[in-house]
Every structure is written in C-alpha cells, then in structure tokens.
Design an enzyme around this catalytic site. Structure first.
Site, PDB file in Angstrom:
ATOM      1  N   HIS A 144       3.160  19.128  74.163  1.00  0.00           N
ATOM      2  CA  HIS A 144       3.513  19.642  75.770  1.00  0.00           C
ATOM      3  C   HIS A 144       4.743  20.733  75.932  1.00  0.00           C
ATOM      4  O   HIS A 144       5.488  21.109  75.084  1.00  0.00           O
ATOM      5  CB  HIS A 144       4.297  18.180  76.497  1.00  0.00           C
ATOM      6  CG  HIS A 144       3.826  17.237  76.295  1.00  0.00           C
ATOM      7  ND1 HIS A 144       2.457  16.898  77.447  1.00  0.00           N
ATOM      8  CD2 HIS A 144       2.819  15.988  75.427  1.00  0.00           C
ATOM      9  CE1 HIS A 144       1.442  15.681  76.875  1.00  0.00           C
ATOM     10  NE2 HIS A 144       2.304  14.722  76.116  1.00  0.00           N
TER      11      HIS A 144
ATOM     12  N   LYS B 253       5.264  21.629  58.324  1.00  0.00           N
ATOM     13  CA  LYS B 253       5.850  23.429  57.826  1.00  0.00           C
ATOM     14  C   LYS B 253       4.170  22.925  56.838  1.00  0.00           C
ATOM     15  O   LYS B 253       3.887  22.114  56.741  1.00  0.00           O
ATOM     16  CB  LYS B 253       6.979  22.950  56.678  1.00  0.00           C
ATOM     17  CG  LYS B 253       7.754  23.070  57.707  1.00  0.00           C
ATOM     18  CD  LYS B 253       8.715  23.145  56.704  1.00  0.00           C
ATOM     19  CE  LYS B 253      10.207  23.196  57.341  1.00  0.00           C
ATOM     20  NZ  LYS B 253      11.661  22.831  56.577  1.00  0.00           N
TER      21      LYS B 253
END
Length: 189
Positions: A115, A168
């Site tokens: 978002h 990651k």
C-alpha cells in the site's frame, strides 16, 4: 434407503464440484495466456482474475486446493513445469514469476505490491499500491507460512524454512531459516 440417498448426494456434490473446478480452470485461459493443457486446478479455490491478465503455465503445473489467487488488470503470472502450489495466497498486481519444479507449501503468501502511504499527514491508501515484481527460481521449496514480499528475487535450489518473511533477494543454493530464540518463562515464580 439412507445409504442409497447418501451415495447419491455424494455423487451429486462431486459432480457439482467438478463442474465448478472446470469453470474456474477456464479463468486462466485469457486471450494473452499460454497455459499447458496438463494444468490442474483443485477445489475450493478463491479466484479474483481479470479478463486481461496474462498467464504462462508450463507442463504439469498443479494449483491444488484452498488457494486465494488474485491476478489483476495487465498483471503477469507465470509458473514453470512441474510446480505444485497448495493452500497459498498469491496476489499479483504487477508480475510474479515462479520457476520449474517448485513446491510452495501451505500458508505461503506472495505479494508483488504494498500500500502507498504518506508521512505528513500520516495516511495509508486503501486502493493505491506500489507495484513491483517477485521472481522465484527453479527447485524452490517453501515451508509453511512463508511470506514473500515485492521486489524480491529468489535463486535456484533454495529452501525457505517455515515462518520466514522474505524481503531481500535470496541467492541460489541457499537455505533460509527463521531463527528465533525460544525462552521458557515459568509461571510458578
């Protein structure tokens, strides 16, 4: 008489489920899609699929039971040969690419977006998103409740342990574990 009626209703339910599964399977065959005929879709899946989504599914891809899959306008979702997915949540607004011979376990979640928000004044948008890409290599196995977030690339031959949050990149030939110290606290103090 009860046994006969019971068998009849079971057969009727199974027939209805097979009709629903066949109808749901057709949602993946959009104008932009290339989906191998061996693609299998299990039952009890919740599908939110746009008519102009793009799919690329290789041979012997299985999306088994009880998955939540969202693929929105102009999004691209691809799965390589021999990959198996069960009880997952996959939300694709941009692009998600899953390699060959992967096993994506129960409770796994993939999001290629998050978002949008502002800091001053603080506000989180309900309908505006930052959209990225997720790429998962070949021979990847996810344990239960793994979460893979946007803009992540996972290499080939990777194991993601239960409960990991992947935010990651993960290099090929890796095992990622969710290392948490467990501390026992006595209630008798």
């Amino acid at each position: 008489m009860r046994k006969v009626l019971g068998r009849f209703f079971i057969k009727l339910r199974n027939f209805a489920n097979s009709c629903i599964n066949a109808q749901n399977r057709e949602l993946f065959f959009t104008d932009k899609s290339i989906v191998d005929s061996s693609f299998k879709l299990g039952s009890n899946n919740f599908l939110d699929i746009s008519d102009d989504a793009e799919f690329r599914f290789g041979k012997n891809v299985t999306i088994n039971h009880s998955n939540f899959i969202t693929v929105k306008n102009n999004a691209k979702f691809s799965i390589g040969d021999g990959t198996y997915i069960t009880r997952a949540t996959i939300s694709c607004l941009g692009e998600i690419e899953i390699g060959k011979n992967c096993i994506l376990g129960e409770g796994m979640k993939i999001f290629d977006h998050n978002h949008q928000y502002t800091k001053d004044p603080f506000s989180v948008s309900k309908t505006d998103f930052n959209i990225g890409k997720v790429k998962i290599g070949d021979n990847v196995w996810t344990g239960t409740n793994v979460i893979i977030l946007k803009d992540v690339t996972i290499g080939d031959n990777v194991i993601l342990g239960a409960g990991c949050v992947i935010h990651k990149d993960v290099p090929s030939n890796s095992i990622i574990i969710n290392k948490q110290d467990q501390k026992n606290i006595s209630l008798n103090n």
